[in-house]
Scaffold this motif. Structure first.
Motif, short mmCIF file in Angstrom:
data_model
loop_
_atom_site.label_atom_id
_atom_site.label_comp_id
_atom_site.label_asym_id
_atom_site.label_seq_id
_atom_site.Cartn_x
_atom_site.Cartn_y
_atom_site.Cartn_z
N UNK A 95 0.83 -1.21 0.00
CA UNK A 95 0.00 0.00 0.00
C UNK A 95 0.86 1.26 0.00
N UNK A 96 0.26 2.33 -0.52
CA UNK A 96 0.82 3.67 -0.36
C UNK A 96 -0.03 4.39 0.68
N UNK A 97 0.63 4.94 1.68
CA UNK A 97 -0.09 5.67 2.72
C UNK A 97 0.37 7.13 2.69
N UNK A 98 -0.56 8.02 2.40
CA UNK A 98 -0.25 9.45 2.38
C UNK A 98 -0.64 10.03 3.73
N UNK A 99 0.31 10.66 4.39
CA UNK A 99 0.11 11.14 5.75
C UNK A 99 0.10 12.67 5.76
N UNK A 100 -0.98 13.25 6.30
CA UNK A 100 -1.09 14.71 6.39
C UNK A 100 -1.01 15.18 7.84
N UNK A 101 -0.58 14.28 8.73
CA UNK A 101 -0.62 14.61 10.15
C UNK A 101 0.40 15.70 10.51
N UNK A 102 -0.03 16.61 11.35
CA UNK A 102 0.86 17.66 11.87
C UNK A 102 0.91 17.53 13.39
N UNK A 103 2.11 17.46 13.97
CA UNK A 103 2.22 17.27 15.43
C UNK A 103 2.00 18.59 16.18
N UNK A 104 0.78 19.10 16.10
CA UNK A 104 0.47 20.37 16.77
C UNK A 104 0.50 20.18 18.30
N UNK A 105 0.97 21.22 18.97
CA UNK A 105 0.99 21.17 20.44
C UNK A 105 -0.42 21.10 21.00
N UNK A 106 -1.40 21.46 20.19
CA UNK A 106 -2.81 21.32 20.61
C UNK A 106 -3.15 19.88 20.97
N UNK A 107 -2.39 18.93 20.43
CA UNK A 107 -2.60 17.51 20.73
C UNK A 107 -2.51 17.22 22.23
N UNK A 108 -1.73 18.03 22.94
CA UNK A 108 -1.56 17.81 24.38
C UNK A 108 -2.01 19.04 25.15
N UNK A 109 -2.95 19.77 24.58
CA UNK A 109 -3.52 20.91 25.29
C UNK A 109 -2.78 22.22 25.07
N UNK A 110 -1.74 22.21 24.21
CA UNK A 110 -1.01 23.44 23.90
C UNK A 110 -1.63 24.18 22.74
N UNK A 111 -0.84 25.05 22.13
CA UNK A 111 -1.36 25.88 21.06
C UNK A 111 -1.25 25.20 19.70
N UNK A 112 -2.20 25.49 18.84
CA UNK A 112 -2.18 24.95 17.48
C UNK A 112 -1.16 25.69 16.62
N UNK A 113 -0.59 26.76 17.13
CA UNK A 113 0.44 27.48 16.38
C UNK A 113 1.84 27.03 16.78
N UNK A 114 1.91 26.01 17.64
CA UNK A 114 3.19 25.44 18.05
C UNK A 114 3.18 23.95 17.77
N UNK A 115 4.36 23.36 17.68
CA UNK A 115 4.42 21.92 17.42
C UNK A 115 5.14 21.20 18.54
N UNK A 116 4.93 19.91 18.58
CA UNK A 116 5.67 19.03 19.48
C UNK A 116 6.87 18.48 18.73
#
Lengths: 232, 232
Positions: A95-116
């Motif tokens: 399979x080909x898997x296309x990934x659009x995931x962004x490790x936003x800090x919002x994932x852990x309650x931080x800001x969506x303008x920052x990343x992990x």
């Protein structure tokens, strides 16, 4: 391209936005969700917008993986690793898997303008570690606004595609170029996804600051670097 | 803007390219270098291109800092911290320092398409730690191709400006908008420089792959977000 595109975790705005655009381009879409009924509901909504002939259906995520060897992953970073572990036996070899995931800090309650910081370097490289052997991971579609995709507006954005498998890069670039006005650019190896992912956090910050739906265009490359268009 | 712009470490392609563009816009430029004679030579080259009335001179770096409170830093990352320590007593209180440094892995013999992790988060945040108190650091001009700046071609690129001092952001945005076709965008806090710096490494990778002089345009923001232009 005749094979269906299975959009895993596809009931959110990014997934349904891509489904809408690809269905309009005549592609066959399977929307995947934890909940098959929810996937079918999202598919029905898209069929209503695109028309009765739109090839959009809904399946539970693992059934969606079993039904296609072209997967598009659109889940929040917080659920990415767990979902991939659950799907390990469902994802077909080759399979080909296309990934659009962004490790936003919002994932852990931080800001969506920052990343992990991701140990592997990027969310896409984490994905590459979690998929079965023989599955090619491509990073793409991070910077396209889900709001714009889900609207009827033009998508004024380039899609930078990163992968270690040139064949997978080509498939993702063809899919990107099917969205009117989007240009696909080969961004080189999968490791470069770490920068492309970050750009999304920058765009989210700009959106908050300036109240827009930011995208990105790469200028200054020769015409052969751009697939799709027209050039902005 | 009547005060001179001192371009510290300004004899390289980025520094002389900015000097050329700003001199053409009628600004007064002081090129700074470790070696005053080299700075004067670079200034003379720019005067020859812009015309006899161009206000471009050359000074040793610390003399350049003493002569202006508007500083533009264009040095390779490998020399950034050491130079700032040397200039600590020369940089005037209340100065604005615009930093275009990108922490390319090339600084330590790695690839220019990769970056180093900087403890403070970005090269610009390292600069903010090294300048005297009361000096405002702005991150800007990372993504503009030095080759294009040094040519007579249009600069097809936006300049994303990041700073914790809104007054300094405004000054840097005015300077960016003096370069024809460049649009300046307020990118928020200095911490966001970490993403803007990374974009340069991505562009360098695209330049190598596609043989171009890549730049970046931000799309999808309201007209009020863009300063200068015209819009692409």
């Amino acid at each position: 391209m005749s094979r269906p595109i299975a959009i895993i975790g596809g009931t959110g705005p990014a997934g349904t936005g891509l489904a809408l655009r690809w269905a309009r381009a005549g592609e066959t879409i399977i929307i995947g969700s934890r909940d098959a009924a929810r996937a079918q509901g999202a598919a029905e909504t898209i069929r209503q917008r695109v028309g009765a002939n739109a090839g959009v259906s809904g399946l539970e995520n693992s059934a969606a993986c079993a039904a296609s060897d072209l997967l598009m992953l659109t889940v929040p970073f917080a659920g990415q690793a767990e979902l991939l572990k659950q799907l390990k036996n469902a994802i077909r070899a080759g399979s080909i898997l296309i990934d659009a995931t962004v490790p936003l800090a919002a994932s852990v309650g931080g800001r969506a303008s920052r990343t992990l910081g991701v140990w592997q370097g990027s969310a896409a490289q984490q994905t590459a570690e979690l998929v079965p052997k023989g599955v090619s991971v491509v990073a793409a579609f991070h910077n396209v606004s889900a709001d714009v995709l889900s609207s009827d507006d033009d998508v004024d954005c380039d899609v930078i595609v990163c992968s270690d498998d040139p064949r997978a890069t080509e498939v993702a670039m063809e899919l990107a170029a099917k969205i009117p006005r989007v240009r696909a650019i080969d961004g080189g190896k999968l490791e470069n996804a770490r920068i492309v992912e970050q750009i999304t956090a920058l765009l989210i910050g700009l959106n908050i600051r300036h109240k827009g739906h930011g995208g990105v265009r790469i200028t200054g490359l020769p015409p052969s670097a751009y697939h799709g268009g027209p050039a902005s």
